[in-house]
Design a protein around this motif. Structure first.
Motif, PDB file in Angstrom:
ATOM      1  N   ILE B 145      -7.309  16.906  37.143  1.00  0.00           N
ATOM      2  CA  ILE B 145      -6.267  17.844  37.520  1.00  0.00           C
ATOM      3  C   ILE B 145      -5.916  17.658  38.990  1.00  0.00           C
ATOM      4  O   ILE B 145      -4.733  17.643  39.376  1.00  0.00           O
ATOM      5  CB  ILE B 145      -6.709  19.297  37.249  1.00  0.00           C
ATOM      6  CG1 ILE B 145      -6.923  19.514  35.763  1.00  0.00           C
ATOM      7  CG2 ILE B 145      -5.691  20.276  37.772  1.00  0.00           C
ATOM      8  CD1 ILE B 145      -7.396  20.888  35.422  1.00  0.00           C
ATOM      9  N   TYR B 146      -6.953  17.518  39.829  1.00  0.00           N
ATOM     10  CA  TYR B 146      -6.703  17.314  41.255  1.00  0.00           C
ATOM     11  C   TYR B 146      -5.901  16.051  41.487  1.00  0.00           C
ATOM     12  O   TYR B 146      -4.973  16.011  42.299  1.00  0.00           O
ATOM     13  CB  TYR B 146      -8.024  17.194  42.030  1.00  0.00           C
ATOM     14  CG  TYR B 146      -8.853  18.443  42.096  1.00  0.00           C
ATOM     15  CD1 TYR B 146     -10.185  18.376  42.455  1.00  0.00           C
ATOM     16  CD2 TYR B 146      -8.321  19.687  41.815  1.00  0.00           C
ATOM     17  CE1 TYR B 146     -10.963  19.500  42.522  1.00  0.00           C
ATOM     18  CE2 TYR B 146      -9.098  20.814  41.877  1.00  0.00           C
ATOM     19  CZ  TYR B 146     -10.418  20.718  42.229  1.00  0.00           C
ATOM     20  OH  TYR B 146     -11.201  21.828  42.298  1.00  0.00           O
ATOM     21  N   ARG B 147      -6.272  14.996  40.759  1.00  0.00           N
ATOM     22  CA  ARG B 147      -5.613  13.716  40.980  1.00  0.00           C
ATOM     23  C   ARG B 147      -4.154  13.799  40.570  1.00  0.00           C
ATOM     24  O   ARG B 147      -3.283  13.260  41.255  1.00  0.00           O
ATOM     25  CB  ARG B 147      -6.350  12.621  40.187  1.00  0.00           C
ATOM     26  CG  ARG B 147      -5.740  11.268  40.305  1.00  0.00           C
ATOM     27  CD  ARG B 147      -5.802  10.728  41.700  1.00  0.00           C
ATOM     28  NE  ARG B 147      -4.989   9.532  41.823  1.00  0.00           N
ATOM     29  CZ  ARG B 147      -4.176   9.284  42.838  1.00  0.00           C
ATOM     30  NH1 ARG B 147      -4.072  10.133  43.813  1.00  0.00           N
ATOM     31  NH2 ARG B 147      -3.489   8.178  42.862  1.00  0.00           N
ATOM     32  N   VAL B 148      -3.892  14.493  39.445  1.00  0.00           N
ATOM     33  CA  VAL B 148      -2.502  14.642  38.996  1.00  0.00           C
ATOM     34  C   VAL B 148      -1.697  15.405  40.038  1.00  0.00           C
ATOM     35  O   VAL B 148      -0.562  15.042  40.375  1.00  0.00           O
ATOM     36  CB  VAL B 148      -2.470  15.349  37.620  1.00  0.00           C
ATOM     37  CG1 VAL B 148      -1.107  15.869  37.314  1.00  0.00           C
ATOM     38  CG2 VAL B 148      -2.931  14.402  36.547  1.00  0.00           C
ATOM     39  N   ALA B 149      -2.301  16.470  40.595  1.00  0.00           N
ATOM     40  CA  ALA B 149      -1.598  17.257  41.608  1.00  0.00           C
ATOM     41  C   ALA B 149      -1.329  16.419  42.854  1.00  0.00           C
ATOM     42  O   ALA B 149      -0.253  16.489  43.453  1.00  0.00           O
ATOM     43  CB  ALA B 149      -2.414  18.494  41.962  1.00  0.00           C
ATOM     44  N   LEU B 150      -2.332  15.603  43.236  1.00  0.00           N
ATOM     45  CA  LEU B 150      -2.145  14.764  44.413  1.00  0.00           C
ATOM     46  C   LEU B 150      -1.053  13.738  44.170  1.00  0.00           C
ATOM     47  O   LEU B 150      -0.286  13.390  45.070  1.00  0.00           O
ATOM     48  CB  LEU B 150      -3.444  14.046  44.779  1.00  0.00           C
ATOM     49  CG  LEU B 150      -4.509  14.909  45.423  1.00  0.00           C
ATOM     50  CD1 LEU B 150      -5.801  14.142  45.530  1.00  0.00           C
ATOM     51  CD2 LEU B 150      -4.060  15.325  46.798  1.00  0.00           C
ATOM     52  N   LYS B 151      -0.975  13.235  42.922  1.00  0.00           N
ATOM     53  CA  LYS B 151       0.065  12.272  42.600  1.00  0.00           C
ATOM     54  C   LYS B 151       1.432  12.928  42.686  1.00  0.00           C
ATOM     55  O   LYS B 151       2.404  12.300  43.096  1.00  0.00           O
ATOM     56  CB  LYS B 151      -0.182  11.761  41.169  1.00  0.00           C
ATOM     57  CG  LYS B 151       0.660  10.611  40.771  1.00  0.00           C
ATOM     58  CD  LYS B 151       0.017   9.318  41.215  1.00  0.00           C
ATOM     59  CE  LYS B 151       0.881   8.158  40.770  1.00  0.00           C
ATOM     60  NZ  LYS B 151       0.462   6.910  41.318  1.00  0.00           N
ATOM     61  N   CYS B 152       1.491  14.219  42.309  1.00  0.00           N
ATOM     62  CA  CYS B 152       2.776  14.918  42.364  1.00  0.00           C
ATOM     63  C   CYS B 152       3.287  15.032  43.776  1.00  0.00           C
ATOM     64  O   CYS B 152       4.502  15.015  43.999  1.00  0.00           O
ATOM     65  CB  CYS B 152       2.649  16.333  41.781  1.00  0.00           C
ATOM     66  SG  CYS B 152       2.467  16.340  40.027  1.00  0.00           S
ATOM     67  N   VAL B 153       2.385  15.186  44.725  1.00  0.00           N
ATOM     68  CA  VAL B 153       2.853  15.231  46.105  1.00  0.00           C
ATOM     69  C   VAL B 153       2.799  13.848  46.733  1.00  0.00           C
ATOM     70  O   VAL B 153       2.835  13.719  47.944  1.00  0.00           O
ATOM     71  CB  VAL B 153       2.043  16.233  46.949  1.00  0.00           C
ATOM     72  CG1 VAL B 153       2.186  17.617  46.385  1.00  0.00           C
ATOM     73  CG2 VAL B 153       0.607  15.843  47.018  1.00  0.00           C
ATOM     74  N   SER B 154       2.692  12.849  45.898  1.00  0.00           N
ATOM     75  CA  SER B 154       2.674  11.439  46.271  1.00  0.00           C
ATOM     76  C   SER B 154       1.686  11.122  47.385  1.00  0.00           C
ATOM     77  O   SER B 154       2.015  10.520  48.388  1.00  0.00           O
ATOM     78  CB  SER B 154       4.060  10.907  46.617  1.00  0.00           C
ATOM     79  OG  SER B 154       4.672  11.753  47.559  1.00  0.00           O
ATOM     80  N   GLN B 155       0.464  11.586  47.189  1.00  0.00           N
ATOM     81  CA  GLN B 155      -0.629  11.273  48.107  1.00  0.00           C
ATOM     82  C   GLN B 155      -1.512  10.270  47.399  1.00  0.00           C
ATOM     83  O   GLN B 155      -2.197  10.605  46.443  1.00  0.00           O
ATOM     84  CB  GLN B 155      -1.378  12.571  48.401  1.00  0.00           C
ATOM     85  CG  GLN B 155      -2.823  12.420  48.802  1.00  0.00           C
ATOM     86  CD  GLN B 155      -2.998  11.798  50.149  1.00  0.00           C
ATOM     87  OE1 GLN B 155      -2.935  10.582  50.305  1.00  0.00           O
ATOM     88  NE2 GLN B 155      -3.212  12.621  51.137  1.00  0.00           N
ATOM     89  N   ASP B 156      -1.490   9.009  47.840  1.00  0.00           N
ATOM     90  CA  ASP B 156      -2.225   8.007  47.075  1.00  0.00           C
ATOM     91  C   ASP B 156      -3.502   7.535  47.726  1.00  0.00           C
ATOM     92  O   ASP B 156      -4.156   6.644  47.222  1.00  0.00           O
ATOM     93  CB  ASP B 156      -1.317   6.806  46.801  1.00  0.00           C
ATOM     94  CG  ASP B 156      -0.460   7.059  45.582  1.00  0.00           C
ATOM     95  OD1 ASP B 156       0.668   6.567  45.539  1.00  0.00           O
ATOM     96  OD2 ASP B 156      -0.940   7.779  44.685  1.00  0.00           O
TER      97      ASP B 156
END
Lengths: 202, 270
Positions: B145-156
């Motif tokens: 879930i965290y990773r999906v959220a981070l991807k949404c804010v385009s933090q890679d």
């Protein structure tokens, strides 16, 4: 065939002319030979002074010993367990059996992932043989547990746990590079702790 | 292909450098992308070798211990600075197993302490498989879930494995707290729950905050808020399933055998 205390019993794979003799010997002789092999390995693993050749004997791993000790432990604990509302005797047997084999598998996998170069079954064999002190402790508590107060029961539990852990730690620590020793040893410690606690509770 | 590697390295912060084995793995991956080197089938089979996972177990004892000590500190966001911020799976996996063992132990201890005189202690193992499944699922799903959220804010910069690592280490606080949770006093149990919630959530949020320093405020607070909400939900589930239900079961047993004023006292307090 001559079994002294110093020489290990011969394995099946060694000499061809033994094979015809194996087929002709009586069943009790075959079984006694296997039992003597298990007893020899047990003494080798559990009493560190017998190890003159630094663990080379462990290369002849076998899984009969671990199986016997696992079955005896599971049967002792399930024999002693009373059927409660939430678990029955067969649950206890199943839990112990699965726990020992899966636990040994995971601990060995962990040692391999940390960079240890050891054969998988060698390590499982060693962990299985080191379950023997837990067996002793389970039998003591099964027979005398109802007469002893809780604190007195803790003494044999703790001693047997320390004996198991100490015997297997030497081998496991030698498998991995020096700065990872404690990382490889901790799962072994957790494994025997869980088994000892289980045999105390039931 | 080597140009891409240089580009990747240049946008990495110093706190997220790669070790030798990671560099080797990356080079091996790039070699594998060359179609003459390996077929698709062979690439898939790499998943089943031990060498593929060895990279994630490349830790030393001091590193693990310093990470564990750091996770008890809820305010310094320095978790990703330790050891170069390399993701690893040894810590999370064994902390999880220790936690399962500790909670099983403390559930049984709490039952033992609630025994009325003349009652026989019934150990509870039924709870262990359920507990194990709950903990493993939690540790697998929440970092996703965290990773999906981070991807949404385009933090890679923080990969999935970084999320696994930090989530695994955040569970260390629960180990001593579960042992203390076996004390059957409801007030103490609620206080410990609040402490664990606070410690875990602030550890996670301060570390994510540290990594997200350069982002605009709304996105940052969104991530941090998501972390907090998910933690709270899980904690409440945990408390109400494992420790409350033990109380109720024990009360159920007590009710059948004898009526005690302790029963009404506990019910009143809850």
């Amino acid at each position: 065939m001559d079994y002294t205390n110093q020489r290990p019993p011969q394995n099946y794979s060694q000499m061809d002319d033994q094979k015809t003799q194996d087929l002709e010997e009586s069943v009790s002789e075959t079984i006694m030979r296997d039992l003597k092999m298990i007893a020899y390995k047990l003494k080798y693993v559990l009493i560190p002074k017998e190890q003159e050749d630094n663990g080379k004997e462990l290369r002849n791993w076998d899984l009969w010993g671990p199986l016997i000790f696992c079955l005896v432990l599971a049967m002792t604990l399930s024999f002693k367990a009373e059927s409660t509302t939430t678990s029955t005797k067969s649950d206890v047997f199943a839990i112990i059996f699965v726990l020992i084999w899966v636990g040994a598998f995971i601990v060995t996998l962990n040692a391999q992932l940390l960079g240890g170069k050891v054969s998988f079954f060698q390590s499982v064999c060693l962990l299985g043989y080191c379950v023997f002190p837990i067996n002793i402790e389970a039998i003591i508590i099964a027979f005398f547990g109802s007469y002893l107060p809780f604190l007195v029961k803790l003494i044999p539990v703790f001693l047997c746990f320390a004996w198991s852990a100490y015997s297997s730690v030497g081998f496991m620590a030698s498998l991995v590079p020096p700065h990872k020793k404690k990382l490889a040893v901790y799962p072994v410690f957790l494994f025997y702790l869980f088994l000892s606690w289980f045999s105390l509770i039931v | 292909m080597l140009d891409n590697l240089n580009q990747d390295v240049s946008i990495l912060q110093p706190s997220l450098q790669m070790t030798d084995s990671q560099v080797q793995n990356r080079i091996r991956q790039m070699k594998m992308e060359d179609p003459e080197e390996q077929t698709c089938y062979q690439k898939f089979c790499n998943l089943f070798t031990i060498e593929y996972y060895r990279e994630y177990f490349d830790v030393t004892t001091e590193l693990v211990i310093s990470k564990v000590v750091n996770s008890f500190n809820p305010f310094s966001g320095t978790f990703f600075d330790i050891g170069g911020g390399i993701p690893e799976l040894y810590g999370p996996f064994w902390i999880l197993n220790t936690l399962i063992f500790t909670v099983a132990l403390s559930v049984n201890i709490s039952k033992y302490m609630q025994l009325q005189p003349g009652e026989h202690f019934e150990y509870q193992f039924q709870i262990v498989p359920f507990l194990a499944i709950f903990m493993y699922l939690k540790t697998l799903i929440v970092p996703m879930i965290y990773r999906v959220a981070l991807k949404c804010v385009s933090q890679d910069r923080l990969t999935l494995l970084h999320c696994f690592t930090i989530y695994g280490y955040s569970a260390v606080v629960m180990i001593p707290v579960s042992l203390l949770n076996s004390i059957p006093n409801p007030a103490i149990q609620w206080m410990l729950l609040v402490y664990v919630l606070f410690a875990q959530t602030s550890f996670l949020t301060s570390n994510f905050n540290q990594e997200l320093k350069y982002m605009p405020k709304e996105k940052k607070y969104m991530i941090v808020g998501l972390v907090a909400v998910v933690q709270i939900t899980i904690m409440i589930l945990y408390k109400f399933y494992f420790f409350s239900s033990i109380n109720y079961q024990q009360l159920g047993l007590v009710k059948r055998k004898s009526h005690n004023h302790i029963l009404s006292h506990i019910l009143g307090a809850n």
